[in-house]
Design an enzyme around this catalytic site. Structure first.
Site, PDB file in Angstrom:
ATOM      1  N   ARG A 133     -11.943 -21.687  16.249  1.00  0.00           N
ATOM      2  CA  ARG A 133     -11.957 -21.821  15.054  1.00  0.00           C
ATOM      3  C   ARG A 133     -11.073 -21.780  14.549  1.00  0.00           C
ATOM      4  O   ARG A 133     -10.052 -21.207  13.612  1.00  0.00           O
ATOM      5  CB  ARG A 133     -12.791 -20.847  13.790  1.00  0.00           C
ATOM      6  CG  ARG A 133     -14.475 -21.150  15.304  1.00  0.00           C
ATOM      7  CD  ARG A 133     -15.443 -20.372  13.859  1.00  0.00           C
ATOM      8  NE  ARG A 133     -15.512 -20.600  12.867  1.00  0.00           N
ATOM      9  CZ  ARG A 133     -16.132 -19.898  11.607  1.00  0.00           C
ATOM     10  NH1 ARG A 133     -16.825 -19.325  12.320  1.00  0.00           N
ATOM     11  NH2 ARG A 133     -16.483 -20.481   9.987  1.00  0.00           N
ATOM     12  N   ARG A 415     -24.047  -8.626   8.652  1.00  0.00           N
ATOM     13  CA  ARG A 415     -22.764  -9.390   9.079  1.00  0.00           C
ATOM     14  C   ARG A 415     -23.302 -10.405   7.808  1.00  0.00           C
ATOM     15  O   ARG A 415     -22.567 -10.733   6.505  1.00  0.00           O
ATOM     16  CB  ARG A 415     -22.094 -10.015   9.279  1.00  0.00           C
ATOM     17  CG  ARG A 415     -21.370  -9.292  10.771  1.00  0.00           C
ATOM     18  CD  ARG A 415     -20.003 -10.197  11.188  1.00  0.00           C
ATOM     19  NE  ARG A 415     -19.648 -10.793  10.441  1.00  0.00           N
ATOM     20  CZ  ARG A 415     -18.471 -11.482  11.223  1.00  0.00           C
ATOM     21  NH1 ARG A 415     -19.116 -11.856  12.601  1.00  0.00           N
ATOM     22  NH2 ARG A 415     -18.035 -12.077  10.340  1.00  0.00           N
TER      23      ARG A 415
END
Ligand code: EPZ
Length: 438
Positions: A133, A415
């Site tokens: 990414r 998360r």
């Protein structure tokens, strides 16, 4: 270290044990949006003083951002009125690898630090469970504002030119995003608001989380035109002031619970959400055969029986969100018919497919396209979470499957989903969080 951080670490290796096969029913309230809270927290660095952010979800990721702010010298406390972030004592411009490696979004401090202090040292985010990414657009944006960027020992070292009167020394610019990026838009916007002169920024992301960030910056005294459009004009100002803001509802969390209703042939209602923010998800659920009703900030889904196969293509907002792709793939695994799912944002975001196949799903992946042939039913199995949304898909599959499903490594879920097991239990699910001893 904040209490939520320690708790999250202690629960790190928990698993979720699900006994599936019962329709979900009832109502849950949506939490504040993780992907809005994170940039709002970073934006507090732009103005010395005490900011108050309400409806911040209690998640591992918001706890990580608290630790990043504390590492920079800010003081963060949570009380009944919300999260208080005092940035007067910000003394460092370094966001350490130990924190950034656990959460890519830590990079959101780059723009604010550079704009306010003219310097920033931010670790490059580590890789993600699904593929590389890059952050090249974040870097190009800062360079366009006049910063010099070096990569040193895995850190982005950014320095702004001095002496042009802007707090950090940045200067207005024209920047056209070659592709739409949520994170890079947020970073460039937060840097441009304190730059000297005008910035014209085009092809920006218009996700609701970015629109809220722009609204917070305006509340702090920034001058931004075109909010909500892909063309922003920013007139730099000399200083900004602290503000208070309430985080928007989490459209992905809302979509996940509604998909759980479709998956279990149930009847689920989500409250305190913004239906307009999840329009594409609701359309996808309707195409799959569910009935959706909207009443103000409440959305209800009644299953229309076994879902129907339906093709999906992810896109930037207001298109169908990639963060709902995995959950809708789970729905497609038990649908009547075949569904072709194409992810145009991430070309390899299918880590959930082999895990769903362990439960009997029929999925063929070829690059960024997955073909799902619906099966009558899934069978419970031990499966492993690999990333946040992939793990949500496994939970949905477990809720529909016959027998017991054990989802391990649910720290991925922590998360981004606040009190997931408790909320599912409110909908009648048989789920239990346990220490993973296997
Ligand atoms: C945000 O990530 C979200 N995260 C992601 O949600 C979400 O999947 C993504 O936007 C897309 O909607 C947060 O908001 C914290 P991007 P971000 O920059 O900002 C490429 C979740 O599940 N790109 O819009 O990292 C990139 O590789 C998370 O909550 C570059 O090439 O996404 C991708 O293909 C997962 N260079 C595309 O752009 C760059 O410098 C979109 O990424 C930046 C991005």
């Amino acid at each position: 270290m904040s209490d939520i951080a320690t708790a999250t670490e202690k629960q790190g290796m928990d698993c979720l044990v699900i006994h599936g096969g019962r329709p979900l029913a009832g109502s849950v309230e949506v939490s504040g949006a993780k992907n809005a809270a994170l940039p709002l927290m970073a934006a507090t660095l732009l103005a010395p003083g005490e900011h108050v952010i309400t409806r911040v979800p209690r998640l591992a990721d918001t706890a990580t951002m608290v630790r990043v702010l504390e590492a920079l010298g800010a003081k963060v406390r949570w009380d009944a009125t919300g999260m208080h972030v005092d940035t007067r004592s910000t003394s460092s411009v370094e966001a350490p690898y130990e924190l950034v490696k656990t959460m890519r979004a830590s990079i959101y401090v780059l723009g604010p630090l550079l704009a306010r202090f003219g310097r920033a040292r931010v670790s490059l985010p580590g890789g993600c469970a699904w593929g590389p990414r890059p952050v090249d657009l974040h870097i190009k944006g800062m360079e366009a504002l006049g910063a010099t960027i070096e990569i040193d020992e895995g850190y982005i070292v950014a320095t702004a030119p001095q002496g042009n009167g802007a707090p950090g020394g940045l200067r207005g610019t024209r920047f056209d995003f070659p592709i739409s990026s949520v994170g890079a838009t947020g970073n460039l916007l937060m840097a441009a608001v304190l730059a000297r002169g005008t910035s014209e920024i085009t092809n920006v992301a218009i996700e609701p989380e970015i629109t809220q960030l722009a609204e917070m910056l305006v509340a702090m005294g920034a001058q931004i035109e075109g909010i909500g459009t892909t063309h922003l004009t920013v007139e730099g100002v000399e200083s900004l002031s602290p503000t208070s803001i309430e985080v928007i509802p989490d459209r992905i969390e809302a979509g996940t619970y509604l998909a759980a209703g479709a998956m279990t042939l149930g009847d689920v209602t989500v409250t305190r959400c913004r239906p307009a923010h999840l329009a594409a998800t609701l359309q996808a659920l309707e195409r799959a055969g569910s009935r959706v009703t909207i009443d103000g900030s409440t959305v209800s889904l009644q299953s229309g029986g076994r879902p129907r196969g339906a093709d999906l293509v992810t896109a930037v907002f207001p298109g169908f969100p990639t963060d709902m792709q995995a959950q809708m793939m789970a729905v497609a695994t038990i649908a009547d018919g075949t569904s072709t799912i194409t992810d145009t944002i991430y070309h390899d975001r299918f880590a959930h497919a082999p895990e769903l196949a362990r439960m009997g799903a029929d999925i063929r992946v070829d690059g960024n396209v997955a073909v799902v042939v619906g099966r009558d039913r899934l069978k419970g199995a031990p499966v492993m979470a690999t990333d946040l949304r992939a793990s949500a898909a496994l939970v949905l599959a477990g809720l529909a499957a016959e027998g017991e499903t054990r989802v391990s490594r649910i720290y991925h879920l922590d998360r981004g989903y606040e009190a997931l097991a408790e909320k599912l239990a409110m909908l009648g699910a048989q789920v239990e969080r346990r220490a993973d001893t296997e």
